[in-house]
Write an enzyme that holds these catalytic residues in place. Structure first.
Site, PDB file in Angstrom:
ATOM      1  N   LYS A  13       0.735  -1.262   0.036  1.00 46.20           N
ATOM      2  CA  LYS A  13       0.033  -0.134  -0.018  1.00 46.20           C
ATOM      3  C   LYS A  13       0.840   1.026  -0.066  1.00 46.20           C
ATOM      4  O   LYS A  13       0.461   2.157  -0.642  1.00 46.20           O
ATOM      5  CB  LYS A  13      -1.101   0.171   1.437  1.00 46.20           C
ATOM      6  CG  LYS A  13      -1.941  -0.739   1.450  1.00 46.20           C
ATOM      7  CD  LYS A  13      -2.792  -0.555   2.422  1.00 46.20           C
ATOM      8  CE  LYS A  13      -2.141  -0.859   3.797  1.00 46.20           C
ATOM      9  NZ  LYS A  13      -1.667  -2.215   4.553  1.00 46.20           N
ATOM     10  N   ARG A  88      -8.886   1.211  10.026  1.00 46.72           N
ATOM     11  CA  ARG A  88      -8.494  -0.194  10.182  1.00 46.72           C
ATOM     12  C   ARG A  88      -9.400  -0.823  11.085  1.00 46.72           C
ATOM     13  O   ARG A  88      -9.273  -2.231  11.131  1.00 46.72           O
ATOM     14  CB  ARG A  88      -7.135  -0.185  11.221  1.00 46.72           C
ATOM     15  CG  ARG A  88      -5.784  -0.256  10.280  1.00 46.72           C
ATOM     16  CD  ARG A  88      -4.806   0.065  11.349  1.00 46.72           C
ATOM     17  NE  ARG A  88      -3.410  -0.657  10.949  1.00 46.72           N
ATOM     18  CZ  ARG A  88      -2.316   0.121  10.180  1.00 46.72           C
ATOM     19  NH1 ARG A  88      -2.724   1.182   9.868  1.00 46.72           N
ATOM     20  NH2 ARG A  88      -1.465  -0.710  10.116  1.00 46.72           N
ATOM     21  N   ARG A 122      11.985  -4.817   4.323  1.00 45.25           N
ATOM     22  CA  ARG A 122      11.606  -3.464   3.892  1.00 45.25           C
ATOM     23  C   ARG A 122      12.500  -2.697   4.865  1.00 45.25           C
ATOM     24  O   ARG A 122      12.834  -2.717   5.790  1.00 45.25           O
ATOM     25  CB  ARG A 122      10.214  -3.237   4.379  1.00 45.25           C
ATOM     26  CG  ARG A 122       9.698  -1.981   4.432  1.00 45.25           C
ATOM     27  CD  ARG A 122       8.076  -1.975   4.296  1.00 45.25           C
ATOM     28  NE  ARG A 122       7.606  -1.893   5.263  1.00 45.25           N
ATOM     29  CZ  ARG A 122       6.184  -1.975   5.426  1.00 45.25           C
ATOM     30  NH1 ARG A 122       5.456  -1.696   4.549  1.00 45.25           N
ATOM     31  NH2 ARG A 122       5.769  -1.977   6.857  1.00 45.25           N
ATOM     32  N   ARG A 154      12.110  -0.909  10.260  1.00 46.54           N
ATOM     33  CA  ARG A 154      11.043  -0.570  11.229  1.00 46.54           C
ATOM     34  C   ARG A 154      11.185  -1.478  12.383  1.00 46.54           C
ATOM     35  O   ARG A 154      11.244  -2.699  11.950  1.00 46.54           O
ATOM     36  CB  ARG A 154       9.784  -0.196  10.687  1.00 46.54           C
ATOM     37  CG  ARG A 154       9.567   1.010  10.106  1.00 46.54           C
ATOM     38  CD  ARG A 154       8.379   1.084   9.364  1.00 46.54           C
ATOM     39  NE  ARG A 154       6.996   0.582   9.950  1.00 46.54           N
ATOM     40  CZ  ARG A 154       6.034   0.457   9.253  1.00 46.54           C
ATOM     41  NH1 ARG A 154       5.509   1.131   8.193  1.00 46.54           N
ATOM     42  NH2 ARG A 154       4.841   0.015  10.060  1.00 46.54           N
ATOM     43  N   ARG A 165       1.055  -8.086  13.673  1.00 46.16           N
ATOM     44  CA  ARG A 165       0.113  -7.033  12.772  1.00 46.16           C
ATOM     45  C   ARG A 165      -0.508  -7.721  11.896  1.00 46.16           C
ATOM     46  O   ARG A 165      -1.817  -7.406  11.487  1.00 46.16           O
ATOM     47  CB  ARG A 165       1.317  -6.354  12.031  1.00 46.16           C
ATOM     48  CG  ARG A 165       1.975  -5.250  13.046  1.00 46.16           C
ATOM     49  CD  ARG A 165       3.174  -4.635  12.591  1.00 46.16           C
ATOM     50  NE  ARG A 165       2.955  -3.924  11.363  1.00 46.16           N
ATOM     51  CZ  ARG A 165       3.815  -3.670  10.172  1.00 46.16           C
ATOM     52  NH1 ARG A 165       5.029  -4.413  10.225  1.00 46.16           N
ATOM     53  NH2 ARG A 165       3.624  -3.086   9.198  1.00 46.16           N
TER      54      ARG A 165
HETATM   55  P1  AMP Z   1       1.512   1.241   9.286  1.00 46.52           P
HETATM   56  O1  AMP Z   1       2.589   2.132   8.827  1.00 46.52           O
HETATM   57  O2  AMP Z   1       0.325   1.464   8.370  1.00 46.52           O
HETATM   58  O3  AMP Z   1       1.845  -0.280   8.891  1.00 46.52           O
HETATM   59  O4  AMP Z   1       0.993   1.460  10.792  1.00 46.52           O
HETATM   60  C1  AMP Z   1       2.227   1.050  11.686  1.00 46.52           C
HETATM   61  C2  AMP Z   1       1.415   1.055  13.040  1.00 46.52           C
HETATM   62  O5  AMP Z   1       0.899   2.374  13.390  1.00 46.52           O
HETATM   63  C3  AMP Z   1       0.418   0.146  13.277  1.00 46.52           C
HETATM   64  O6  AMP Z   1       0.808  -1.260  13.521  1.00 46.52           O
HETATM   65  C4  AMP Z   1      -0.271   0.745  14.252  1.00 46.52           C
HETATM   66  O7  AMP Z   1       0.439   0.503  15.483  1.00 46.52           O
HETATM   67  C5  AMP Z   1      -0.217   2.277  14.189  1.00 46.52           C
HETATM   68  N1  AMP Z   1      -1.315   2.805  13.133  1.00 46.52           N
HETATM   69  C6  AMP Z   1      -1.372   3.131  12.130  1.00 46.52           C
HETATM   70  N2  AMP Z   1      -2.590   3.529  11.480  1.00 46.52           N
HETATM   71  C7  AMP Z   1      -3.335   3.263  12.744  1.00 46.52           C
HETATM   72  C8  AMP Z   1      -5.081   3.416  12.618  1.00 46.52           C
HETATM   73  N3  AMP Z   1      -5.593   3.802  11.751  1.00 46.52           N
HETATM   74  N4  AMP Z   1      -5.428   2.915  13.875  1.00 46.52           N
HETATM   75  C9  AMP Z   1      -4.490   2.436  14.983  1.00 46.52           C
HETATM   76  N5  AMP Z   1      -3.324   2.398  14.781  1.00 46.52           N
HETATM   77  C10 AMP Z   1      -2.644   2.683  13.547  1.00 46.52           C
END
Ligand code: AMP
Length: 211
Positions: A13, A88, A122, A154, A165
């Site tokens: 994404k 989410r 990544r 990360r 996740r």
């Molecule tokens: P991402 O970069 O989208 O993989 O997000 C990394 C982490 O940020 C996730 O595993 C969550 O801990 C937090 N996070 C990102 N977006 C959300 C969301 N919409 N709601 C809650 N936690 C989020």
């Protein structure tokens, strides 16, 4: 156009959103990136969010929604955006409906082994968030191709966190597919090839949905 991206962690994404934001006049807005910026700045929000993120858990809505609301109010998002990482959960989807009107929801799909491979290799830019991959020979601390800042793995891209996740995704995010399907907004796009050598093929799949 106001577009939401769905798809499991590692499906691509972020990379797709970056490419589309270069191609269309709408910014890429990633809630994960907004949260990581807060952590880097050492803000109170960042401190609250960090422990959830390190466990691969969702950050409480009150934090994420406030950050997103502010970002969507910025002038570059006025005519559209590619929203990546939000909603989410069904609750977040309902909140989003109250903040702005969504035109389309693209659910990205890929084979599971591709997803694991993408996450395992990544490397993310600590400054601009651009995503790179170790399979191209890059390693941690090399300069970002876009802005020259160091790239890093990360914390939540390590294997044990990745599983948490994926589990969160299965439980909480998959019901969104049904939600948007019923609203008639869902588009499904399957893409397995690395974007570096399949840009045109990818854009050809997406383009018809962005007019
Ligand atoms: P991402 O970069 O989208 O993989 O997000 C990394 C982490 O940020 C996730 O595993 C969550 O801990 C937090 N996070 C990102 N977006 C959300 C969301 N919409 N709601 C809650 N936690 C989020």
């Amino acid at each position: 156009m106001r577009i939401v991206f769905l798809g499991s962690p590692g499906v691509g994404k972020g990379v797709y959103a970056q490419l589309l934001a270069e191609t269309y006049p709408w910014p890429h807005i990633s809630t994960g990136h907004l949260l990581r910026e807060e952590i880097q700045e050492g803000s109170i929000i960042g401190k609250k969010a960090e422990s959830f993120m390190l466990q691969g858990k969702l950050v409480p809505d009150i934090i994420v929604i406030e950050l997103l609301r502010k970002r969507l109010a910025e002038s570059d998002a006025k005519n559209g955006f590619f929203l990546d990482g939000f909603p989410r959960t069904l609750e977040q989807a309902r909140e989003l409906d109250g903040i702005t009107k969504i035109d389309k929801v693209i659910n990205f799909e890929a084979d599971e082994e591709k997803i694991v491979h993408r996450l395992a290799g990544r490397l993310t830019c600590e400054e601009c968030g651009k995503i790179h991959h170790a399979s191209t020979g890059l390693k941690e601390d090399d300069p970002c191709e876009a802005c020259g800042s160091p790239i890093y793995r990360r914390e939540d891209d390590h294997e044990s966190k990745v599983r948490a996740r994926l589990h969160e995704y299965e439980n909480k995010t998959k019901p969104l597919i049904e939600y948007y399907l019923k609203m008639g907004k869902l588009v499904r796009i399957k893409h397995n090839e690395p974007i570096a050598n399949s840009k045109e093929a990818f854009l050809a799949k997406v383009r018809p949905h962005l007019i």
